[in-house]
Design an enzyme around this catalytic site. Structure first.
Site, PDB file in Angstrom:
ATOM      1  N   HIS A  12       0.765  -1.262  -0.050  1.00  0.00           N
ATOM      2  CA  HIS A  12       0.005   0.017   0.028  1.00  0.00           C
ATOM      3  C   HIS A  12       0.944   1.217   0.035  1.00  0.00           C
ATOM      4  CE1 HIS A  12      -3.998   1.874   1.103  1.00  0.00           C
ATOM      5  NE2 HIS A  12      -3.302   2.653   1.506  1.00  0.00           N
ATOM      6  N   HIS A  14       1.525   5.066  -2.146  1.00  0.00           N
ATOM      7  CA  HIS A  14       0.872   5.970  -3.311  1.00  0.00           C
ATOM      8  C   HIS A  14       2.154   6.357  -3.744  1.00  0.00           C
ATOM      9  CE1 HIS A  14      -3.267   5.819  -2.168  1.00  0.00           C
ATOM     10  NE2 HIS A  14      -2.963   5.802  -0.987  1.00  0.00           N
ATOM     11  N   HIS A 192      -9.762   1.374  -0.867  1.00  0.00           N
ATOM     12  CA  HIS A 192      -9.470   2.183   0.494  1.00  0.00           C
ATOM     13  C   HIS A 192     -10.852   2.036   1.194  1.00  0.00           C
ATOM     14  CE1 HIS A 192      -5.714   3.546  -1.217  1.00  0.00           C
ATOM     15  NE2 HIS A 192      -5.524   4.226   0.046  1.00  0.00           N
ATOM     16  N   GLU A 195     -10.800   3.485   6.980  1.00  0.00           N
ATOM     17  CA  GLU A 195      -9.759   4.663   7.470  1.00  0.00           C
ATOM     18  C   GLU A 195     -10.663   5.644   8.327  1.00  0.00           C
ATOM     19  OE1 GLU A 195      -5.847   7.245   5.797  1.00  0.00           O
ATOM     20  OE2 GLU A 195      -7.558   6.523   4.578  1.00  0.00           O
ATOM     21  N   ASP A 273       1.866   3.990   3.183  1.00  0.00           N
ATOM     22  CA  ASP A 273       0.936   4.779   2.549  1.00  0.00           C
ATOM     23  C   ASP A 273       1.608   5.971   1.628  1.00  0.00           C
ATOM     24  OD1 ASP A 273      -1.779   5.529   2.051  1.00  0.00           O
ATOM     25  OD2 ASP A 273      -1.951   6.361   4.242  1.00  0.00           O
ATOM     26  N   ASP A 274       2.053   6.819   2.560  1.00  0.00           N
ATOM     27  CA  ASP A 274       2.771   8.063   1.795  1.00  0.00           C
ATOM     28  C   ASP A 274       3.973   8.518   2.793  1.00  0.00           C
ATOM     29  OD1 ASP A 274       0.084   8.941  -0.113  1.00  0.00           O
ATOM     30  OD2 ASP A 274      -0.747   8.810   1.677  1.00  0.00           O
TER      31      ASP A 274
END
Length: 331
Positions: A12, A14, A192, A195, A273-274
């Site tokens: 996962h 981005h 997604h 969350e 994630d980021d």
């Protein structure tokens, strides 16, 4: 045991969200674009909350204008990931940002990204695969254009389809057509959910989009019947604990539900994630899990095996990654 050297799988990530701030600043300078407003004094990304984070993310992405820019981005991201022991990575890529969802332009971006990934694999031993992702807050019509790009380029490198963006916008069923198109093209599916949306958002993604993985999914813990369903159906969660803590979904690492989910038999994996936005790396995720829950080599090996089983790549690639995992002691 050095946690940075442990071989890791990340499901996962981005792509634009993994762009090192220095890389984006350099690109902005080359193109004479003033992005000073999106950085703190220490050079990191500046944002107030999740919705503001999305707008800062899109501002940072605005300097990525060409296939060449994306090739450079892939190179920068994979160098960083490989330095933290990542041997296999799946990244979310959106045709919305790569050629405006035009299939011909998308192919050019894809070719550039794949070339850069091949070079990184030769140089650093890290394998990358792409998951085409539609952006939820751009709406269902744009999602169809992304799904068309995904279906046209499905294969060894583009192996999945998903949805990201603002969970407060629309319902999963609004995007069912796009997911059906991707499924018919042979792509594996993730979404997604869970969350910002509660347990119901996870149920909706499972029921309406028929995905085999959920991005985040952690708020399923608020509905134990749903937790049992995830365990029984073998749904894998792409958990990003550092992201959840930084954005305030959970106040502290030791209050994050990853361990409880795991204890109840849910398949969990660990991702960033980021990472530069959330001041994390795969090494830091592992360090915090070790500190908060006492995870050791055997736990991390199990997490990697779970990720390998859930990975959207072919069996030959899985065999190659399995060998990398076995080469490392995990007792």
């Amino acid at each position: 045991m050095s946690l940075s050297e442990l071989p890791k799988l990340e499901l996962h990530l981005h792509l634009e969200g993994a762009a090192p701030p220095a890389f984006i600043r350099g690109l902005a300078k080359e193109k004479s674009v003033d992005l000073s407003g999106i950085f703190r004094e220490d050079g990191s990304y500046a944002y107030r909350d999740f919705v503001h984070f999305l707008s800062v993310y899109e501002a940072a992405t605005s300097v990525l204008k060409s296939p060449e820019d994306y090739a450079r981005l892939v190179t920068a991201v994979l160098e960083e990931s490989a330095a933290h022991g990542v041997v296999y990575c799946e990244t979310f890529v959106s045709p919305d940002f790569c050629g405006g969802s035009d299939v011909g332009a998308w192919r050019e971006y894809l070719h550039a990204m794949q070339d850069a990934a091949d070079r990184a694999e030769a140089q650093h031993g890290i394998i990358l695969r792409g998951i085409v992702t539609c952006i939820r807050h751009f709406g269902p019509e744009k999602a169809k254009a992304s799904a068309r790009c995904a279906a046209e380029t499905a294969g060894d490198w583009i192996t999945g389809f998903g949805i990201a963006g603002d969970e407060g916008q629309g319902k999963p069923r609004d995007f069912a057509y796009s997911f059906d198109m991707a499924r018919e093209a042979g792509l594996r599916l993730t979404a997604h959910a869970g969350e910002w949306g509660g347990p119901q958002s996870v149920k909706d993604a499972l029921d309406d989009l028929k995905v085999e993985r959920i991005g985040h999914g952690v708020r399923a813990i608020e509905d134990l019947a749903l937790v049992d369903r995830l365990a029984e159906d073998g749904i894998t969660l792409e958990v990003c604990p550092g992201s959840n803590v930084t954005l305030g979904v959970y106040p502290k690492w030791d209050q994050h539900p990853i361990q409880k989910l795991r204890e109840r038999g849910v398949k969990v994996t660990v991702s960033t994630d980021d990472p530069p936005f959330f001041h994390t790396t795969m090494t830091r995720e592992y360090e915090e899990l070790e500190r908060a829950f006492g995870w050791g080599a055997a736990d991390f090996h199990e997490i990697s095996q779970t990720a390998l089983a859930a990975a959207f790549c072919d069996e030959d690639t899985k065999a190659k990654i399995a060998k990398r995992l076995e080469d490392h002691p995990h007792e």
